[in-house]
Design a protein around this motif. Structure first.
Motif, PDB file in Angstrom:
ATOM      1  N   ARG A 163      30.143  10.002  16.707  1.00 30.72           N
ATOM      2  CA  ARG A 163      30.678  11.160  17.441  1.00 30.72           C
ATOM      3  C   ARG A 163      29.548  11.952  18.114  1.00 30.72           C
ATOM      4  O   ARG A 163      29.654  12.342  19.285  1.00 30.72           O
ATOM      5  N   ILE A 164      28.452  12.174  17.358  1.00 35.90           N
ATOM      6  CA  ILE A 164      27.330  12.949  17.921  1.00 35.90           C
ATOM      7  C   ILE A 164      26.728  12.207  19.108  1.00 35.90           C
ATOM      8  O   ILE A 164      26.365  12.810  20.126  1.00 35.90           O
ATOM      9  N   THR A 165      26.633  10.849  19.000  1.00 36.91           N
ATOM     10  CA  THR A 165      26.073  10.060  20.096  1.00 36.91           C
ATOM     11  C   THR A 165      26.926  10.199  21.348  1.00 36.91           C
ATOM     12  O   THR A 165      26.405  10.388  22.454  1.00 36.91           O
ATOM     13  N   SER A 166      28.250  10.130  21.143  1.00 33.00           N
ATOM     14  CA  SER A 166      29.125  10.286  22.309  1.00 33.00           C
ATOM     15  C   SER A 166      29.001  11.685  22.909  1.00 33.00           C
ATOM     16  O   SER A 166      28.949  11.856  24.139  1.00 33.00           O
ATOM     17  N   VAL A 167      28.898  12.713  22.004  1.00 32.85           N
ATOM     18  CA  VAL A 167      28.736  14.088  22.501  1.00 32.85           C
ATOM     19  C   VAL A 167      27.416  14.225  23.244  1.00 32.85           C
ATOM     20  O   VAL A 167      27.337  14.836  24.323  1.00 32.85           O
ATOM     21  N   LEU A 168      26.334  13.645  22.663  1.00 38.99           N
ATOM     22  CA  LEU A 168      25.022  13.743  23.299  1.00 38.99           C
ATOM     23  C   LEU A 168      25.002  13.023  24.642  1.00 38.99           C
ATOM     24  O   LEU A 168      24.359  13.479  25.587  1.00 38.99           O
ATOM     25  N   GLU A 169      25.684  11.884  24.724  1.00 39.82           N
ATOM     26  CA  GLU A 169      25.742  11.187  26.004  1.00 39.82           C
ATOM     27  C   GLU A 169      26.421  12.056  27.058  1.00 39.82           C
ATOM     28  O   GLU A 169      25.970  12.151  28.196  1.00 39.82           O
ATOM     29  N   GLY A 170      27.511  12.746  26.630  1.00 38.11           N
ATOM     30  CA  GLY A 170      28.177  13.658  27.557  1.00 38.11           C
ATOM     31  C   GLY A 170      27.261  14.819  27.931  1.00 38.11           C
ATOM     32  O   GLY A 170      27.202  15.235  29.097  1.00 38.11           O
ATOM     33  N   GLN A 171      26.531  15.315  26.934  1.00 41.16           N
ATOM     34  CA  GLN A 171      25.616  16.426  27.203  1.00 41.16           C
ATOM     35  C   GLN A 171      24.448  15.975  28.081  1.00 41.16           C
ATOM     36  O   GLN A 171      23.951  16.757  28.903  1.00 41.16           O
ATOM     37  N   ASP A 172      23.993  14.715  27.907  1.00 41.78           N
ATOM     38  CA  ASP A 172      22.933  14.204  28.774  1.00 41.78           C
ATOM     39  C   ASP A 172      23.370  14.227  30.233  1.00 41.78           C
ATOM     40  O   ASP A 172      22.602  14.605  31.124  1.00 41.78           O
ATOM     41  N   GLU A 173      24.626  13.838  30.466  1.00 41.62           N
ATOM     42  CA  GLU A 173      25.141  13.875  31.832  1.00 41.62           C
ATOM     43  C   GLU A 173      25.195  15.317  32.344  1.00 41.62           C
ATOM     44  O   GLU A 173      24.786  15.610  33.477  1.00 41.62           O
ATOM     45  N   GLU A 174      25.679  16.225  31.470  1.00 41.83           N
ATOM     46  CA  GLU A 174      25.738  17.633  31.870  1.00 41.83           C
ATOM     47  C   GLU A 174      24.337  18.194  32.112  1.00 41.83           C
ATOM     48  O   GLU A 174      24.101  18.924  33.085  1.00 41.83           O
ATOM     49  N   LEU A 175      23.398  17.828  31.200  1.00 39.13           N
ATOM     50  CA  LEU A 175      22.021  18.297  31.365  1.00 39.13           C
ATOM     51  C   LEU A 175      21.396  17.748  32.638  1.00 39.13           C
ATOM     52  O   LEU A 175      20.658  18.452  33.334  1.00 39.13           O
ATOM     53  N   SER A 176      21.680  16.488  32.964  1.00 35.74           N
ATOM     54  CA  SER A 176      21.155  15.908  34.191  1.00 35.74           C
ATOM     55  C   SER A 176      21.705  16.651  35.407  1.00 35.74           C
ATOM     56  O   SER A 176      20.963  16.986  36.341  1.00 35.74           O
ATOM     57  N   PHE A 177      23.002  16.952  35.358  1.00 38.23           N
ATOM     58  CA  PHE A 177      23.608  17.706  36.463  1.00 38.23           C
ATOM     59  C   PHE A 177      23.003  19.108  36.560  1.00 38.23           C
ATOM     60  O   PHE A 177      22.645  19.575  37.654  1.00 38.23           O
ATOM     61  N   LEU A 178      22.872  19.774  35.379  1.00 36.86           N
ATOM     62  CA  LEU A 178      22.281  21.123  35.375  1.00 36.86           C
ATOM     63  C   LEU A 178      20.835  21.096  35.844  1.00 36.86           C
ATOM     64  O   LEU A 178      20.378  22.004  36.545  1.00 36.86           O
TER      65      LEU A 178
END
Length: 193
Positions: free
Chosen positions: A54-69
């Motif tokens: 679950r954390i990996t999936s959340v982090l992958e989503g956050q990586d995308e958000e962080l890349s966008f930010l």
């Protein structure tokens, strides 16, 4: 021999067998405890694996958000840098103009101040010359007055000195006459004797 052996070693063998059975029971209990612990650890590992997934999936989503930010932040930073450069250039231009205006104003003030100082210096030098002339006149008067006073004082001292000499001469003459009278009296007295 077998009976003798059973008599001598029997109690010890039974004791050893009882202890061995106790040890087997203890090992069995430890085995069961370890199995329960292993089951708990396996369950905990399974739960942790699910959490990690679950954390990996959340982090992958956050990586995308962080890349966008990050892209958005980089764009905003570039915009800010450009605005800052433009603002700094405008400030430099304004500052240069202000410096030129201040320099021109200071030059005008310095020229005015120089003219005022020259006129004040001329006026001051004229005043100084007048004061020096007045002081010289005053000193001449003081010197003349002092010389006259000194001459009067010297004449007074001479007159006092002459009076003192005259008085001393008169006293000396009177004393000599007195001495002469006494001598005459003494001579007259000796003649009568």
């Amino acid at each position: 021999m077998g009976q003798l052996r059973d008599i001598i070693l029997g109690p010890q063998v039974r004791l050893n067998e009882a202890r061995f059975e106790e040890m087997l029971d203890i090992l069995e209990e430890q085995k069961l405890g370890n199995e329960r612990r292993l089951d708990f650890v396996e369950q905990h590992l399974a739960d942790s694996t699910q959490h990690v997934t679950r954390i990996t999936s959340v982090l992958e989503g956050q990586d995308e958000e962080l890349s966008f930010l990050k892209q958005k932040f980089d764009g905003q930073m570039q915009t800010l840098r450009d605005e800052q450069r433009q603002l700094v250039q405008e400030l430099r231009d304004d500052f240069g103009k202000s410096i030129d205006e201040i320099r021109e104003s200071l030059n005008k003030r310095m020229q005015g101040t120089e003219i005022d100082l020259r006129s004040e210096m001329l006026e001051l030098s004229g005043t100084f010359v007048r004061v020096v002339e007045q002081n010289e006149e005053r000193w001449d008067k003081e010197r003349t007055h002092s010389l006259a006073t000194l001459e009067q004082r010297i004449a007074q001292w001479r007159a006092e000195l002459d009076d003192t000499r005259r008085s001393d001469m008169e006293n000396l003459a009177a004393s000599m006459m007195d001495v002469g009278r006494r001598l005459m009296i003494l001579q007259t007295g000796e003649t009568h004797q």
